[in-house]
Design a protein around this motif. Structure first.
Motif, short mmCIF file in Angstrom:
data_model
loop_
_atom_site.label_atom_id
_atom_site.label_comp_id
_atom_site.label_asym_id
_atom_site.label_seq_id
_atom_site.Cartn_x
_atom_site.Cartn_y
_atom_site.Cartn_z
N ASP A 90 24.34 11.51 62.25
CA ASP A 90 24.98 12.63 62.92
C ASP A 90 24.11 13.12 64.06
O ASP A 90 22.90 12.94 64.06
CB ASP A 90 25.18 13.79 61.94
CG ASP A 90 26.35 13.55 61.01
OD1 ASP A 90 26.97 12.48 61.11
OD2 ASP A 90 26.64 14.44 60.18
N ASP A 108 23.58 16.19 64.77
CA ASP A 108 23.02 17.53 64.57
C ASP A 108 21.71 17.53 63.80
O ASP A 108 21.26 18.56 63.33
CB ASP A 108 24.05 18.42 63.85
CG ASP A 108 24.53 17.80 62.55
OD1 ASP A 108 23.98 16.75 62.17
OD2 ASP A 108 25.45 18.36 61.94
N ARG A 113 22.28 22.29 59.75
CA ARG A 113 22.55 21.99 61.16
C ARG A 113 21.56 22.71 62.07
O ARG A 113 21.31 23.91 61.90
CB ARG A 113 23.97 22.48 61.45
CG ARG A 113 24.67 21.70 62.47
CD ARG A 113 26.12 22.15 62.50
NE ARG A 113 26.96 21.00 62.84
CZ ARG A 113 27.00 20.47 64.04
NH1 ARG A 113 26.28 20.98 65.02
NH2 ARG A 113 27.76 19.43 64.27
N GLN A 149 21.04 16.63 60.92
CA GLN A 149 21.13 16.83 59.47
C GLN A 149 20.69 15.56 58.76
O GLN A 149 20.37 15.58 57.58
CB GLN A 149 22.55 17.19 59.06
CG GLN A 149 22.83 18.66 59.17
CD GLN A 149 24.21 19.00 58.68
OE1 GLN A 149 25.20 18.36 59.05
NE2 GLN A 149 24.30 20.02 57.86
#
Ligand code: UDP
Ligand code: MG
Length: 314
Positions: free
Chosen positions: A98, A100, A204, A102
Motif C-alpha cells: 500500500d 500509505d 496510516r 501501513q
C-alpha cells in the motif's frame, strides 16, 4: 545479471503520502539502496486520483529511472488497479504494498530471503489488526470463518495484499481477467509454494482510508459470490427442508380431517406460513440475482481497466 524486483503500489489520492513512501524505498537509507544485489522497479498505479498524485509521481519518475507509473482513466478501485499492475510489471518477482506505509518496507529483505529459498508466494500476516472498532473486528472474524467453511481453499484472515509473488504467480494472476475481482481469494486459488511471515501493521501515516463500510460490505459479498456457490446450495437446502415439513404437516391435516372432521380455523397460522415462505422465496431470488448480476457483468467482457498514460514500454 541481477534479479529484478518489481514493487507494485496502487495509489488513490496519496499525494501527501508519496514523499514518505519514496524516502522509505528509494531514499538514502531506503530499501532499494540497501539491497543493491537486486535491480528494482517501482510501479505506481494512479487509480484515478483526484488530487496531485499523478504530478508527484511524474516528478519522481523524471528524477529516478526506477520509478514507473501507469495512470488509469478513472478510479477503478484497488482490485482492478492491481490487475493493471500485474500486466505492467516486468520483474522476476513482484511485491505488492500500500502507498500509505501501513505495510512496512522493512519486511522486504525478509521476503526476498524466502523467495531465494524457493517460496513463490511470501505473504505478510498482521499480528494484530491495529486501530479498529470492536464491531468491525467481530464482523471480519465471522466473515472469514464463513468464507473458509464454504469455499474449498484457505482464504486467510489478517492477510492483506502485502506479499511477494514469483513470476509464475504473476503469470497466473494475469490470466484471471474477471471484472468482479476478489484478489485475496485469487492468491489462495492459484496455489504455489506459500510462506507466511508476521508483521505489526502500523496506522496510516497520512490521509484517510478510502474504504467506507459500504465498500467493505461490497468486497465481502464479492468474496463470497466469486469463490463459493454455497449460498445457492443453502437456499436449495432450506427449500427442501421446508417442503419436507410442509409434506408431513399436509399428511397430518388430511388424517385429522378424515378421522375427526375439521371445522375451519387457523387463519393466523396460515398467515405466518405464507409470510415465511414468501420471505424465503424472495431471499432465494435475491441470492440468485447476485450471481446472475455477476454473470451479466462478466458476459459483457469489458476491459477491467483503461490506461490513460504510462511511462512503461511494453
Ligand atoms: N487504493 C486504490 N484505489 C482505491 C482505493 C484505494 O488504489 O479505489 C489504494 C490506496 O491508495 C492504498 C491501498 O489501496 O495504497 C489501500 O487503501 P487504504 O489505505 O485506503 O485501505 P486500508 O488500508 O484502510 O485497507
Ligand atoms: Mg491503508
Amino acid at each position: 545479471m541481477n534479479k529484478k524486483v518489481s514493487i507494485l503500489i496502487p495509489c488513490f489520492n496519496e499525494e501527501e503520502g508519496l514523499p514518505l513512501l519514496y524516502e522509505a524505498l528509494c531514499g538514502q537509507s531506503g530499501i532499494c539502496e540497501s539491497l543493491n544485489e537486486y535491480e528494482f522497479e517501482i510501479l505506481l498505479i494512479n487509480d484515478g486520483s483526484r488530487d496531485r498524485t499523478l504530478d508527484v509521481i511524474k516528478c519522481y519518475a523524471q528524477a529516478d529511472a526506477r520509478i514507473k507509473y501507469v495512470s488509469l482513466s478513472r478510479n477503478f478501485g484497488k482490485e482492478c488497479a492491481m490487475l493493471s499492475g500485474f500486466d505492467y510489471v516486468s520483474g522476476d518477482c513482484m511485491i505488492i504494498m500500500d502507498a500509505d506505509l501501513q505495510h512496512p518496507p522493512a519486511l522486504i529483505p525478509e521476503m526476498l530471503v524466502y523467495w531465494e529459498q524457493g517460496y513463490e508466494d511470501v505473504y505478510a500476516k498482521r499480528k494484530s489488526r491495529g486501530k479498529e472498532s470492536w464491531l468491525r473486528k467481530r464482523f471480519s472474524l465471522a466473515y472469514y470463518s464463513l468464507l473458509q467453511k464454504t469455499s474449498r481453499f484457505d482464504i486467510l484472515e489478517n492477510v492483506g495484499d502485502f506479499r511477494l509473488l514469483d513470476r509464475k504467480c504473476i503469470e497466473a494472476l494475469r490470466a484471471m481477467r474477471e471484472s468482479e475481482r476478489y484478489t485475496k481469494g485469487m492468491f489462495a486459488w492459484i496455489g504455489f509454494k506459500k510462506r507466511e511471515i508476521l508483521f505489526e501493521q502500523g496506522d496510516r501515516q497520512t490521509g484517510v482510508s478510502s474504504w467506507r463500510f459500504r465498500d467493505l460490505l461490497n468486497l465481502g459479498i464479492e468474496g463470497i459470490t466469486s469463490f463459493t456457490t454455497a449460498p445457492l446450495r443453502f437456499s436449495a437446502i432450506v427449500g427442501f427442508v421446508i417442503s419436507m415439513v410442509a409434506f408431513i404437516y399436509m399428511c397430518w391435516v388430511i388424517v385429522k380431517a378424515v378421522v375427526w372432521g375439521d371445522p375451519v380455523a387457523g387463519f393466523p397460522s396460515l398467515m405466518v406460513v405464507i409470510l415465511f415462505l414468501g420471505g424465503v422465496q424472495l431471499l432465494s431470488l435475491g441470492i440468485l440475482g447476485e450471481y446472475l448480476g455477476r454473470i451479466f457483468n462478466e458476459a459483457k467482457g469489458r476491459p477491467v481497466y483503461l490506461v490513460s498514460e504510462t511511462n512503461v514500454e511494453k
